[in-house]
Motif scaffolding. Structure first.
Motif, PDB file in Angstrom:
ATOM      1  N   ALA A 189      32.121  38.865  39.289  1.00  0.00           N
ATOM      2  CA  ALA A 189      32.912  39.528  38.209  1.00  0.00           C
ATOM      3  C   ALA A 189      34.753  38.813  38.830  1.00  0.00           C
ATOM      4  CB  ALA A 189      33.072  41.055  38.845  1.00  0.00           C
TER       5      ALA A 189
ATOM      6  N   CYS B 282      38.966  39.650  39.628  1.00  0.00           N
ATOM      7  CA  CYS B 282      39.071  40.403  40.229  1.00  0.00           C
ATOM      8  C   CYS B 282      40.072  40.606  40.644  1.00  0.00           C
ATOM      9  CB  CYS B 282      38.711  40.406  41.989  1.00  0.00           C
ATOM     10  SG  CYS B 282      39.487  41.326  42.979  1.00  0.00           S
TER      11      CYS B 282
ATOM     12  N   GLY C  57      40.788  45.352  41.927  1.00  0.00           N
ATOM     13  CA  GLY C  57      39.421  45.056  42.517  1.00  0.00           C
ATOM     14  C   GLY C  57      38.949  46.755  42.304  1.00  0.00           C
TER      15      GLY C  57
ATOM     16  N   LEU D 105      35.042  44.988  40.798  1.00  0.00           N
ATOM     17  CA  LEU D 105      34.868  44.644  41.001  1.00  0.00           C
ATOM     18  C   LEU D 105      34.112  45.528  42.703  1.00  0.00           C
ATOM     19  CD1 LEU D 105      33.188  41.617  42.934  1.00  0.00           C
ATOM     20  CD2 LEU D 105      35.422  41.364  43.652  1.00  0.00           C
TER      21      LEU D 105
ATOM     22  N   VAL E 127      26.924  39.691  45.679  1.00  0.00           N
ATOM     23  CA  VAL E 127      27.896  40.004  45.281  1.00  0.00           C
ATOM     24  C   VAL E 127      29.290  39.366  45.297  1.00  0.00           C
ATOM     25  CG1 VAL E 127      29.374  42.091  44.306  1.00  0.00           C
ATOM     26  CG2 VAL E 127      27.531  42.360  44.782  1.00  0.00           C
TER      27      VAL E 127
ATOM     28  N   GLY F 254      33.013  37.668  44.214  1.00  0.00           N
ATOM     29  CA  GLY F 254      33.820  37.915  42.889  1.00  0.00           C
ATOM     30  C   GLY F 254      35.152  36.628  42.644  1.00  0.00           C
TER      31      GLY F 254
ATOM     32  N   ILE G 220      35.661  45.436  48.743  1.00  0.00           N
ATOM     33  CA  ILE G 220      35.693  44.174  49.209  1.00  0.00           C
ATOM     34  C   ILE G 220      35.279  43.502  50.084  1.00  0.00           C
ATOM     35  CG2 ILE G 220      36.792  41.922  48.022  1.00  0.00           C
ATOM     36  CD1 ILE G 220      37.375  44.101  46.080  1.00  0.00           C
TER      37      ILE G 220
ATOM     38  N   VAL H 139      30.682  42.526  49.697  1.00  0.00           N
ATOM     39  CA  VAL H 139      31.346  41.343  48.769  1.00  0.00           C
ATOM     40  C   VAL H 139      31.115  40.244  49.761  1.00  0.00           C
ATOM     41  CG1 VAL H 139      32.990  40.056  47.351  1.00  0.00           C
ATOM     42  CG2 VAL H 139      32.632  42.813  47.502  1.00  0.00           C
TER      43      VAL H 139
ATOM     44  N   MET I  97      34.719  35.346  48.101  1.00  0.00           N
ATOM     45  CA  MET I  97      35.306  35.841  46.727  1.00  0.00           C
ATOM     46  C   MET I  97      35.533  33.531  46.610  1.00  0.00           C
ATOM     47  SD  MET I  97      36.615  38.490  46.193  1.00  0.00           S
ATOM     48  CE  MET I  97      37.701  38.154  44.952  1.00  0.00           C
TER      49      MET I  97
ATOM     50  N   GLY J 128      34.705  34.177  36.252  1.00  0.00           N
ATOM     51  CA  GLY J 128      33.650  33.804  37.199  1.00  0.00           C
ATOM     52  C   GLY J 128      33.128  33.228  36.145  1.00  0.00           C
TER      53      GLY J 128
ATOM     54  N   SER K  79      34.562  39.844  31.255  1.00  0.00           N
ATOM     55  CA  SER K  79      34.863  41.971  31.472  1.00  0.00           C
ATOM     56  C   SER K  79      36.372  42.485  29.966  1.00  0.00           C
ATOM     57  CB  SER K  79      36.123  41.971  32.280  1.00  0.00           C
ATOM     58  OG  SER K  79      37.346  40.842  32.518  1.00  0.00           O
TER      59      SER K  79
END
Lengths: 389, 389
Positions: free
Chosen positions: A215, A217, A220, A223, A237, A239, A284, A290, A293, A323, A353
């Protein structure tokens, strides 16, 4: 909102409870698949190769990366932000006395982006006045859209200090309650509901679970909510952030072991020009929630956006495809998927998003004129700092 | 194809039989609804009013015009044209000797548009060589896409005479069979299958039938097929054309009582720059099959396209929204709907024919540069005559 800040549990159950509260107010947005994009992602890629046409003839047996796109660009107001806004108000509604008072004093927030319209719509739904503080440099269409939902738009400068002065003035004058754009448990839990839906929809469509989800970020909030919704599910997951002008503050903060509190970037992904907040950093920066990133360049964001518009025929804003850009172009992420996915590959959820852009903005973005805005920023004027959300 | 020209029945049953043959090759494209657009259409409109934001606050009880969008922009190759192309080849396949010969001699057509890619894809599916004659002025992305499906692209001038010379040369040289872009019963019946699906999908989604359907009209293959699919159903059929530079040849032909055989228009709806053919004129000029034709301006097409991209978040090419533009802006059509729809209003099927555009083309269209192309045409050069399809 302070009471909520103390009591709302940042857990998967918290996200599930939020979903029960907001379901009636939001669309169950579709999950789309796209063979072309999954095939593209499953071959080693560069921006140049992707935009060529050699791939047209290829038909790999089963793509190693199978995308499941959660289309929050088709959500009400064109972005996931309505989830958090409705959840904040539904939570406040649990206390009838407070809620009754809001109908006079109203709610207030600062946002030049989708949170502004989201709060305006949610507030109107409950008959609550909404005061939205927007920088004077906001695009006229966003100002008009926010006013269109019945909100009272108040202008400010674009630095966080300037905005805060105006917000505090509104609160002093009206007694309005601040509904922050991302750094609040009620907002985080609301945004996370999109990923509960995604999990269920993929199970219905394919009969099995996602391996991972990625997703975008900015602040945040989304996310973090996505991460909470995946606790205990085995879904990894990730970001994604733009690297332009240091907009990858979450990634850099993780490397430094400390939250970065200021972002001054004019990335084309204008919904992500924001540093993490305290709550979102806590989620995060937890590696159990998470995994990693990833950062992408402006050209990679544009290439991903072009593919979604031209191949999937779906309108997304630049922030929405960060993403996807990571899954297509970021070598670290692609190496990780190859290693972890092995022979069977990965089913990867990708959050789109939002889709709030205009035909003029699309034209500008792909005619190279967008860079002019960057130049203005470099001169130290009109630098948008934390104005998105 | 001559044998087929004699024997294929131009009836609803003919469309149903075509659907059985092509179902496995084409997507069952989604039917979308959109409250915002239905509400917009249900209030008296001008382009200016529509693009304002005053409407945001309105929430009419039940819109008088309820749109059901058949999204052939989400079809394979991005347009409905695959239906006709696959149907033509499936019909030829009924004669094994002919079909075997095609695997050597191939098929040929002239098209700068979606029919080129459609035939290329269909031919590749059956292992048949495809020769596509395209004007040298075709956009590089369309040439590349057609070649990407494995077709042999041959260039010609852009007038119909110039094209015919090249097509005849290909036939003499290879023995390839001509698959025309629209004026053939096999093509007409194939295109009509989209409206069989639309009829069923609306019934499933709403529990009742459409009152009417409106579709864009260029060469008229799709509109004819749509009309045949509605015979005996009580669904009224309407066609829409651009008025720019006389591109509304079907409407003008009906007024004159005679088919107009030449169109020289550089309308932005580049898929519709074609006059009706003999077969399509016979269907469309029959008032029992097509109730009326309506024309829209370039600005109305652009306004409709903007609404679909910005509000529905779906990518359409200009040709695709000509029917929607008529429903939003054409006073004659709107008066007719009001009169016929009465208190309960109309459920109106709207065909989005394709989504093959680029981010650059979108940018050009809405920055006013598109008019420059028109100027070139006015000087008598690069006038595209019948090259679409």
């Amino acid at each position: 909102m302070d009471r909520l800040e103390q009591t709302l549990p940042l857990t998967r159950e918290g996200v599930q409870a939020a979903h029960v509260l907001i379901k009636q107010h939001v669309h169950l947005t579709p999950v789309l698949t796209n063979t072309t994009l999954s095939n593209l992602a499953s071959a080693p890629q560069t921006v140049e190769a992707l935009l060529g046409t050699e791939w047209e003839g290829r038909t790999p047996a089963r793509p190693k990366i199978r995308f499941w796109f959660k289309c929050e660009n088709l959500q009400r107001i064109g972005a996931f932000k309505v989830r958090g806004a409705f959840h904040a108000l539904e939570q406040l509604r649990q206390d009838p006395a407070t809620f009754e008072r809001l109908k006079t004093s109203g709610v207030v927030t600062h946002s030049s982006g989708n949170h502004a319209q989201a709060l305006a719509l949610a507030a109107r739904t409950f008959g609550i006045p909404a005061h939205i503080v927007m920088p004077t440099i906001s695009t006229p269409s966003k100002i008009a859209a926010t006013q269109g939902y019945g909100a009272n738009v108040i202008f400010s400068g674009s630095t966080s200090q300037e905005r805060e002065v105006v917000v505090n003035d509104v609160i002093a004058r009206t007694g309005a309650m601040l509904i922050p754009p991302y750094d609040h448990p009620a907002i985080i839990l609301g945004q996370g509901t999109l990923c509960l839906e995604l999990q269920e929809q993929v199970k219905e469509m394919s009969g099995h679970s996602l391996n991972a989800v990625i997703a975008p970020c900015g602040g945040g909030g989304m996310l973090s909510g996505v991460a909470l919704s995946c606790i205990g599910t085995g879904i990894r997951v990730f970001g994604a952030e733009p690297s332009f002008q240091g907009c990858d503050d979450a990634r850099r903060g993780l490397l430094a072991g400390e939250r970065i509190t200021t972002v001054k970037s004019l990335t084309i992904a204008d919904g992500l020009r924001t540093p993490l907040g305290v709550h979102t950093w806590n989620v995060i920066s937890d590696p159990a929630k998470v995994t990693a990133m990833f950062a992408v360049t402006e050209d990679q964001i544009k290439a991903a956006m072009r593919l979604v518009l031209e191949r999937m025929k779906v309108v997304v804003e630049p922030s929405a495809v960060v993403g996807l850009a990571a899954a297509l172009f970021n070598e670290n992420f692609r190496t990780l998927i190859e290693r972890e996915g092995g022979e069977s590959g990965w089913d990867l959820g990708v959050v789109f998003s939002g889709g709030n852009t205009t035909v003029e903005a699309i034209g500008k973005l792909f005619s190279g004129q967008e860079r002019d805005v960057g130049k203005v920023g470099a001169q130290g004027e009109r630098v948008a700092e934390n104005v998105a959300g």
